[in-house]
Scaffold this active site. Sequence first.
Site, PDB file in Angstrom:
ATOM      1  N   GLU A  47      -5.040   4.635 -14.295  1.00 30.40           N
ATOM      2  CA  GLU A  47      -4.748   6.017 -13.895  1.00 30.40           C
ATOM      3  C   GLU A  47      -3.758   6.667 -14.858  1.00 30.40           C
ATOM      4  O   GLU A  47      -2.666   6.129 -15.116  1.00 30.40           O
ATOM      5  CB  GLU A  47      -4.188   6.039 -12.458  1.00 30.40           C
ATOM      6  CG  GLU A  47      -3.849   7.453 -11.993  1.00 30.40           C
ATOM      7  CD  GLU A  47      -3.648   7.592 -10.487  1.00 30.40           C
ATOM      8  OE1 GLU A  47      -3.896   6.618  -9.753  1.00 30.40           O
ATOM      9  OE2 GLU A  47      -3.243   8.688 -10.062  1.00 30.40           O
ATOM     10  N   LYS A  82      -8.200  -2.751  -2.864  1.00 41.01           N
ATOM     11  CA  LYS A  82      -7.503  -2.384  -4.104  1.00 41.01           C
ATOM     12  C   LYS A  82      -6.012  -2.428  -3.856  1.00 41.01           C
ATOM     13  O   LYS A  82      -5.539  -2.022  -2.781  1.00 41.01           O
ATOM     14  CB  LYS A  82      -7.912  -0.982  -4.562  1.00 41.01           C
ATOM     15  CG  LYS A  82      -7.140  -0.514  -5.795  1.00 41.01           C
ATOM     16  CD  LYS A  82      -7.689   0.774  -6.385  1.00 41.01           C
ATOM     17  CE  LYS A  82      -7.173   2.037  -5.741  1.00 41.01           C
ATOM     18  NZ  LYS A  82      -5.699   2.181  -5.768  1.00 41.01           N
TER      19      LYS A  82
HETATM   20  O1  KIV Z   1      -5.682   6.505  -3.490  1.00 46.45           O
HETATM   21  C1  KIV Z   1      -6.435   6.912  -4.373  1.00 46.45           C
HETATM   22  O2  KIV Z   1      -7.155   7.896  -4.220  1.00 46.45           O
HETATM   23  C2  KIV Z   1      -6.474   6.184  -5.628  1.00 46.45           C
HETATM   24  C3  KIV Z   1      -7.271   6.774  -6.738  1.00 46.45           C
HETATM   25  C4  KIV Z   1      -6.509   7.873  -7.356  1.00 46.45           C
HETATM   26  C5  KIV Z   1      -7.682   5.759  -7.732  1.00 46.45           C
HETATM   27  O3  KIV Z   1      -5.859   5.173  -5.748  1.00 46.45           O
END
Ligand code: KIV
Length: 292
Positions: free
Chosen positions: A185, A115
Amino acid sequence: MNTPVTVPALQARKAAGGKIAMLTAYDYPSAQLMDASGIDAILVGDSCAMVMMGRRDTLSITMDEMLHHVKMVTAGVQRALVVADMPFLSYHISPEEAVRNAGRLIAEGGAGAVKLEGPPEKRADAIRAIVNADIPVMGHLGLTPQSVHALGGYKVQGRTNEAARAIKEAAKGLEALGCFAIVLECIPAELAAEISRELSIPTIGIGAGAGCDGQILVMHDMLGWGHTKFAKTFMDVRGIMAQAFKNYVNEVKIAEFPGPEHQYGPPKKSAEHPASSKDIVEFLLSTDYSEW
Ligand code: KIV
């Protein structure tokens, strides 16, 4: 063993109108419990820096630190899709560095996807390069914590018409670049629902309302450490742990722990079942051979 959750399976879930449940995890025992609970996907988030390492923000976590946690999580997971967060600056410098770092999270860490944060106008080259290396990429829009300084704090995003339009366009752009899903988010629920309806890839919301295709929470937030509006405490594990620690300290101090059931007895003196080599030597030395 249950069938492993894949990227196409999550996309098929959206197409079939089902919801996706996702949580963050950072270590082996938590990941193992989550996996057994039926979670669809686990994010090893860079929130690790804050909730596990006590740091002020997510910016300082390094590739090596992330890898360390990704390995712990994948060791505990048999079924859920593990998504590894790409740390700040691990995908900003060049597409080559982005691919190398994403590749490490997959090849060394054992994750099934990565991600990264930000809109297509800033991340297109990195996303294209990673997707071309056949690594699934999850996007992240709205409140992107790696941009905390540029955003001026952890604030709800997309509240003006212009900002809402920009997030919606960015979401479409990330889909066009090949992202397999997008985290939304801290944006208004209506905006998130509209984006979710208009995209064919799943949206995973955190503070983005019920109209998203899935939800994610930071594990510590749902276990009693969270103080945000959107993080429900599903069980006060924090309170339970605090009480357990107090009980232990108290029982040690009043000499109640360890009780007889927590202590080992003397070595067994049985010829058939000697407990250890030390026991065998002690047994031989103490045996009266005149009786044999
Ligand atoms: O790092 C994280 O926990 C995140 C979530 C808040 C989606 O990116």
